[in-house]
Design an enzyme around this catalytic site. Structure first.
Site, PDB file in Angstrom:
ATOM      1  N   GLY A  63      38.316  39.574  48.676  1.00  0.00           N
ATOM      2  CA  GLY A  63      37.436  38.441  48.915  1.00  0.00           C
ATOM      3  C   GLY A  63      36.001  38.583  48.433  1.00  0.00           C
ATOM      4  N   ASP A  64      35.643  39.752  47.875  1.00  0.00           N
ATOM      5  CA  ASP A  64      34.241  39.939  47.479  1.00  0.00           C
ATOM      6  C   ASP A  64      34.123  40.955  46.340  1.00  0.00           C
ATOM      7  OD1 ASP A  64      31.516  39.505  47.577  1.00  0.00           O
ATOM      8  OD2 ASP A  64      31.155  40.817  49.289  1.00  0.00           O
ATOM      9  N   ILE A  65      34.985  40.804  45.316  1.00  0.00           N
ATOM     10  CA  ILE A  65      34.895  41.745  44.190  1.00  0.00           C
ATOM     11  C   ILE A  65      33.738  41.295  43.312  1.00  0.00           C
ATOM     12  CG2 ILE A  65      36.095  42.729  42.197  1.00  0.00           C
ATOM     13  CD1 ILE A  65      38.632  42.557  43.759  1.00  0.00           C
ATOM     14  N   ASN A  66      32.564  41.772  43.661  1.00  0.00           N
ATOM     15  CA  ASN A  66      31.373  41.391  42.907  1.00  0.00           C
ATOM     16  C   ASN A  66      30.797  42.602  42.181  1.00  0.00           C
ATOM     17  OD1 ASN A  66      29.378  42.786  44.548  1.00  0.00           O
ATOM     18  ND2 ASN A  66      29.631  41.195  46.083  1.00  0.00           N
TER      19      ASN A  66
END
Length: 356
Positions: A214-217
């Protein structure tokens, strides 16, 4: 969205005391790392290996089942050969402890874990070559695929139905659109939300379900030199936004965040898509929804950041990192239109896949 909750702000002496009491470690060096709403402290203990003390904000600390699941996921991925952190047990064998402190909002409880330290630098600091973007897409798909095999009695804690960052919940942004009053961005966001309702929601029944990181930044992917003048992924960190979702959501999130630091954002989608499809080819409904989902994630990021700044004005600089560039990129993508952007992504992905 949650009302104001307390971001932890433990002092050096409090951190040292927790390390001694819970882990029997003596802190030689501690250093704060940037964070959205938790506190991450890099620790070098006298007794050996570097580690990270992660102190969760007071809101997330009220959901120990969710944190237990996140901790289990990290360990499961690590056991399956993916570069995830793992939690280190305390002297009593626990993987987390609850600490009480006053960080400016009265006495509150904060969940604390000691995590292994992963080597490398954030991908944001490295030029994003097509090869590195390909590897990022491949890693994201591999991770979601591996998690399909995971079993745990508390897995339902990941359902998080009203979670504002879940791409299934884009309509939850509507009550916050007033924060963009007078800003030309408001029209773009409203248009994207309309597209989402009319073109993405009707296709959702054809999306394949999975568990999303949900947050592969670009701050949550670590890389290190591979010895051939390139880089390899050495870590995926920060599982705080995990939830049950859909494969296509993870891909959209990864593309969106990898655009932020890129000098030519539109070209990012192709190599990530090629890497993703080397593990998990998309079906027609997923392909057709990708463009609007990427734009929807930009909208989530921009609107939630505006709201977060009203709650944490002192943390504005960090919160708005993605926003400043994001406003320009989402406006450009909207102007170029679905057909044009998809052509760029899918054609370059096909070319890359052929070469592989």
């Amino acid at each position: 969205m949650a009302e104001k909750h307390s971001k932890p702000n433990f002092s050096h002496s409090q951190v040292s005391e927790i390390l001694k009491r819970c882990y029997n470690l003596t802190a030689l060096e501690t250093r704060s790392l940037p964070s959205y709403d938790d506190q991450n402290v890099y620790v070098v203990p006298v007794e050996g290996c570097e580690c990270i003390l992660k102190i969760l904000n007071s809101e997330h600390s009220e959901n120990p089942d969710l944190i237990e699941m996140q901790t289990f996921v990290m360990s499961f991925l690590h056991q399956n050969g993916l570069p995830a952190q793992t939690a280190l047990p305390s002297t009593s064998g626990q993987l987390m402890s609850l600490e009480e402190a006053d960080c400016g909002s009265g006495l509150q409880k904060y969940l604390v874990r000691l995590l292994t330290y992963l080597p490398g630098t954030t991908i944001s600091k490295i030029p994003s070559t097509p090869q590195l973007l390909y590897e990022t897409g491949k890693m994201a798909a591999t991770m979601d695929n591996v998690l399909q095999e995971m079993r745990h009695p508390k897995i339902s804690a990941l359902e998080r139905e009203k979670f504002i960052w879940n791409l299934a919940n884009v309509s939850l942004l509507e009550p916050y659109l007033h924060l963009l009053d007078g800003d030309p961005l408001q029209e773009v966001v409203k248009s994207v939300l309309h597209q989402y309702k009319t073109s993405v929601e009707p296709q959702r029944s054809n999306f394949r379900k999975c568990i999303n990181h949900g947050d592969i930044n670009d701050l949550n992917v670590l890389v290190e030199p591979d010895g051939n003048d390139g880089h390899r992924i050495s870590g995926i960190i920060d599982f705080g936004d995990m939830h049950t979702g859909y494969y296509i959501h993870e891909l959209a999130i990864t593309i969106m965040y990898m655009m932020i630091e890129h000098p030519n954002p539109i070209v990012v989608g192709g190599p990530i898509l090629a890497g993703w499809e080397s593990v998990l080819p998309l079906n027609e409904a997923e392909k057709d929804s990708l463009y609007v989902l990427v734009l929807s994630r930009f909208c989530q990021s921009l609107v939630i950041a505006r709201h977060a700044v009203t709650l944490q004005p002192e943390n504005e600089e960090y919160i708005m990192i993605t926003s400043r560039k994001g406003i320009y990129i989402v406006s450009q993508l909207w102007k170029l239109g679905k057909e044009h952007v998809e052509k760029v992504w899918f054609e370059s992905a096909a070319q890359l896949s052929k070469r592989k």
